[in-house]
Design an enzyme around this catalytic site. Structure first.
Site, mmCIF file in Angstrom:
data_model
loop_
_atom_site.group_PDB
_atom_site.id
_atom_site.type_symbol
_atom_site.label_atom_id
_atom_site.label_comp_id
_atom_site.label_asym_id
_atom_site.label_seq_id
_atom_site.Cartn_x
_atom_site.Cartn_y
_atom_site.Cartn_z
ATOM 1 C CD GLU A 8 3.909 -17.082 27.793
ATOM 2 O OE1 GLU A 8 2.703 -16.949 28.025
ATOM 3 O OE2 GLU A 8 4.756 -17.217 28.676
ATOM 4 C CG ASP A 81 3.648 -16.168 31.388
ATOM 5 O OD1 ASP A 81 4.835 -16.426 31.648
ATOM 6 O OD2 ASP A 81 3.271 -15.074 30.939
ATOM 7 C CG ASP A 83 -1.437 -16.805 33.082
ATOM 8 O OD1 ASP A 83 -1.179 -17.453 32.043
ATOM 9 O OD2 ASP A 83 -1.243 -15.582 33.174
ATOM 10 C CD GLU A 85 -4.811 -15.204 27.380
ATOM 11 O OE1 GLU A 85 -5.023 -15.173 26.160
ATOM 12 O OE2 GLU A 85 -5.727 -15.189 28.236
ATOM 13 C CE1 TYR A 301 3.356 -14.515 34.379
ATOM 14 C CE2 TYR A 301 1.446 -15.272 35.601
ATOM 15 C CZ TYR A 301 2.014 -14.816 34.430
ATOM 16 O OH TYR A 301 1.237 -14.659 33.310
ATOM 17 N NE ARG A 303 0.035 -10.045 32.661
ATOM 18 C CZ ARG A 303 1.153 -10.067 31.947
ATOM 19 N NH1 ARG A 303 1.934 -11.137 31.996
ATOM 20 N NH2 ARG A 303 1.502 -9.048 31.189
ATOM 21 C CG HIS A 348 -0.739 -17.871 40.095
ATOM 22 N ND1 HIS A 348 -1.167 -16.892 39.227
ATOM 23 C CD2 HIS A 348 -0.863 -19.038 39.423
ATOM 24 C CE1 HIS A 348 -1.543 -17.446 38.095
ATOM 25 N NE2 HIS A 348 -1.375 -18.730 38.196
#
Length: 723
Positions: A8, A81, A83, A85, A301, A303, A348
């Protein structure tokens, strides 16, 4: 080139590129490549809520290059990532690259280290359509609420407003707290304390605890008369130790950080805003150049709402603790923390250092001050979570007042074994944050007691009655608001910081002295939504929607069904509100101050920057004046200078960014000049400008923080901070 790896961000591109051989080409997508259109709904409500995506402007320049590289590669790894998103970004890339599906592979990793990247490449998977559907559902839901409800607020309240499925609930929470504060009636209560001394030792305080078998409640002594009666009963009393109780008390270490707890603790300990915490954490995650040019991600990570820790990381931490502090600083068995967040998402890991061996001091010289502070916070929290309890010897002493039956009580403690506390110094707590600081133990308030035994005589040094009044609940600060949202299941780790920025930016709340205060505009919008769209601002309803999105991510529900169940009643309320919703303007406070320009009366208005005086004839007359916290007009100060444009006196005024110099002939003369002051230092981001290649830095402007090219003004590239 055998393989193309798409990530990203440019920072990830540079970091991961150094881990892989020349057979791999690592390229960045700079985030999303497609999204719903800005100027129209982009959702077909009559066709199963089909979204209509458009290519983002920056992606139009990148996609041809990515397409060219994709055609040359034998395999394409989508490494966005881990997740929802990130899964959606990978899906959009797969749609846009138009290459055979067998060439596409999805890889994920919790940390950016050589071992983690190589392990991910060795174990690719397919795109998770359920995670993609959950992100699509969230995006469509937010678009329907925002694009249908916001125009209604424009017509009924004020142009330029917005409503959001989560932001409106955040404003509701703040408004409810403000209402509690406004309705609060202080209640009087008294305490009685005594300073006593054992001969030859330091005096200590004890507090009235009981009268015989009756224990006094906190608010029981409600008047001075009641206290005077007790004081009279203590005349000529003799004091002595009537009871001693000793106990061992253990204090367990807190769990490793989640996004929410990191934002809370960073606010308490470091004074960082939520958005700043996430930007610095992103830098630590994406990669820092260490010794010998090695670039590696220092944390996992950032988040996440999970407290899960990988076995390998736990084993490494245990080994470090045993070697550095000894086996007695380890718990009897490795700790497992249960995730407490309501509706926690994908499995996660918690936020932790990528290597326990990489202690903060060993990397300090490679980090900015902000990076070091946050890394130290994360490293100590994780390492402490794997260590033994702190053990205290506590003592409670009852002081009898004979011949009465009144009993005073004192308590104290000594640290018997530090356990995990051996890692931590006495960190400063940012003023105004302590009421939600989980690490503060009630025992911290207890004092050291002298050696005592039952029957010891004590001499009275001072008897002190004190009047108190109960206080209203405190306004939310960033830490307590994030904690409340997490506990209620409102929003998700990636949304806390953007939500806070949005409600401030829209002028719904002010952030004064590190506290959220709803503006009259925020109260008006909140009241309109409560009266006409109660579900939108209902905490339980919003939390249930988050649960339904989780069900979509798990494959237990269809995203179109979730949207349909929301849309049908919502669209009906929209139609009703269009005719029944009253036009309501934010309240303004009248004053007896006259406008300097036209003579009309001034009124108090407010923005997200605070309250100010404005002419009641606005917009016909645009005269404004600053006021202080007590509501007094701040008179412009003459500087003795003359305006270079018209010759009139230069005065200092107060604006949204502080004091500045302006011509006293305003608005006829609009000359202004800033007052020299120390600027907030730009925060490095590790990103490069896509236009000139220079470093991108984070700066603060009137609307909050943003990314800008360090080559300004030669290069004027600016970009919003990624959510």
């Amino acid at each position: 080139m055998d393989a193309l790896v798409i990530v990203e961000s440019p920072t990830k591109e540079r970091t991961i590129g150094k881990f892989l051989s020349k057979k791999f080409l690592v390229k960045s997508s700079y985030g999303h490549v497609r999204d719903l259109p800005q100027r129209k709904l982009g959702v077909d409500v009559d066709n199963e809520f089909e979204p209509s995506y458009v290519v983002l402007p920056r992606a139009k320049k990148l996609l041809p290059e990515l397409n060219k590289a994709a055609k040359l590669a034998k395999t394409i790894y989508l490494a966005t990532d881990y997740d929802r998103e990130g899964e959606a970004i990978a899906w959009h890339l797969a749609q846009m690259l138009k290459v055979p599906p067998e060439k596409l592979k999805r890889i994920t990793f919790h940390e950016i280290t050589p071992e983690a990247i190589k392990a991910a490449l060795a174990d690719p998977r397919e795109l998770d359509s359920h995670l993609v559907d959950a992100q699509v559902a969230r995006r469509v839901l937010d678009r329907l609420v925002g694009y249908k409800l916001s125009p209604l607020l424009w017509r009924k309240v004020k142009r330029g407003l917005s409503a959001g499925r989560v932001q409106s609930v955040a404003v509701r929470i703040i408004c409810q707290r403000e209402s509690e504060i406004e309705k609060f009636v202080p209640q009087e209560y008294w305490t009685v304390s005594i300073l006593v001394e054992k001969k030859g030792h330091q005096p200590f305080w004890a507090h009235l605890h009981a009268n015989g078998t009756h224990k006094f409640g906190r608010l029981e002594l409600a008047s001075k008369a009641a206290v005077d009666e007790i004081i009279a009963g203590l005349d000529n009393a003799k004091y002595g130790v009537s009871k001693i109780e000793s106990k061992e008390r253990r204090r367990q270490p807190p769990a490793p950080f989640t996004t929410a707890s990191l934002q809370q603790e960073s606010s308490h300990r470091l004074g960082f805003r939520a958005q700043r915490t996430m930007i610095v954490a992103q830098q630590l995650y994406e990669g820092i150049a260490l010794a010998n040019g090695e670039t590696v991600g220092l944390i996992t990570y950032m988040r996440t709402d999970s407290t899960f820790i990988a076995n390998t990381a736990q084993t490494e931490a245990i080994k470090y603790v045993q070697e550095k502090y000894g086996k007695d600083h380890l718990p009897p068995k490795p700790r497992v923390f249960k995730t407490k967040a309501k509706g926690a998402q994908e499995a996660h890991e918690a936020i932790r250092p990528t290597s326990a061996q990489r202690d903060p001091e060993s990397v300090r010289s490679y980090l900015s001050p902000e990076q070091f502070k946050l890394y130290k916070l994360i490293w100590e929290r994780f390492m402490g979570s794997q260590m033994a309890d702190a053990i205290y010897d506590t003592m409670t002493v009852d002081v009898g007042a004979l011949p009465s039956s009144f009993v005073f009580r004192a308590s104290g403690r000594t640290l018997k074994f530090p356990g995990f506390l051996v890692l931590q110094g006495k960190a400063e707590v940012v003023p105004g944050q302590a009421e939600v600081l989980e690490a503060v133990d009630d025992l911290e308030k207890e004092e050291m007691l002298p050696p005592l035994a039952v029957g010891d005589s004590l001499a009275k040094k001072e008897l002190k009655p004190e009047q108190h009044f109960t206080e209203p609940p405190p306004r939310f600060n960033e830490a307590s608001l994030v904690k409340t949202m997490e506990e209620l299941g409102i929003g998700r780790p990636s949304t806390y910081a953007p939500i806070i920025q949005t409600i401030i930016g829209r002028g719904y709340v002010r952030f004064e002295e590190r506290r959220f205060i709803p503006t009259e505009l925020g109260k008006t919008v909140d009241q309109q939504l409560v009266e006409n769209f109660s579900e939108i601002v209902d905490v339980n309803f919003t939390a249930s929607l988050e649960t339904q999105l989780d069900n979509v991510a798990d494959g237990a529900a269809k995203w179109q069904t979730v949207i349909r169940n929301f849309w049908i009643p919502f669209s009906k309320k929209l139609a009703t509100a269009e005719t029944e919703m009253k036009v309501t303007k934010p309240k303004v406070q009248e004053t007896d101050v006259k406008c300097d320009k036209c003579g009309s009366m001034m009124v108090v208005r407010e923005s997200r920057f605070g309250k100010f005086l404005a002419c009641s004839k606005y917009p016909t007359c645009t005269f404004k004046a600053s006021i202080d916290k007590e509501g007094n007009v701040v008179k412009p100060e003459e500087t003795g200078e003359a305006c270079p444009d018209c010759g009139k006196p230069i005065i200092s005024r107060m604006g949204r960014r502080g004091k500045f110099l302006a011509c006293s002939g305003y608005p006829d003369c609009k000359f202004t000049r800033s007052i020299a002051s120390e600027k907030t230092p730009a925060l490095p981001t590790g990103e490069k400008c896509e236009n000139c290649g220079k470093d991108m830095v984070m700066k603060r402007g009137r609307f909050g923080e943003f990314l800008a090219c360090s080559g300004y003004p030669a290069c004027k590239t600016i970009r919003k901070v990624a959510a």
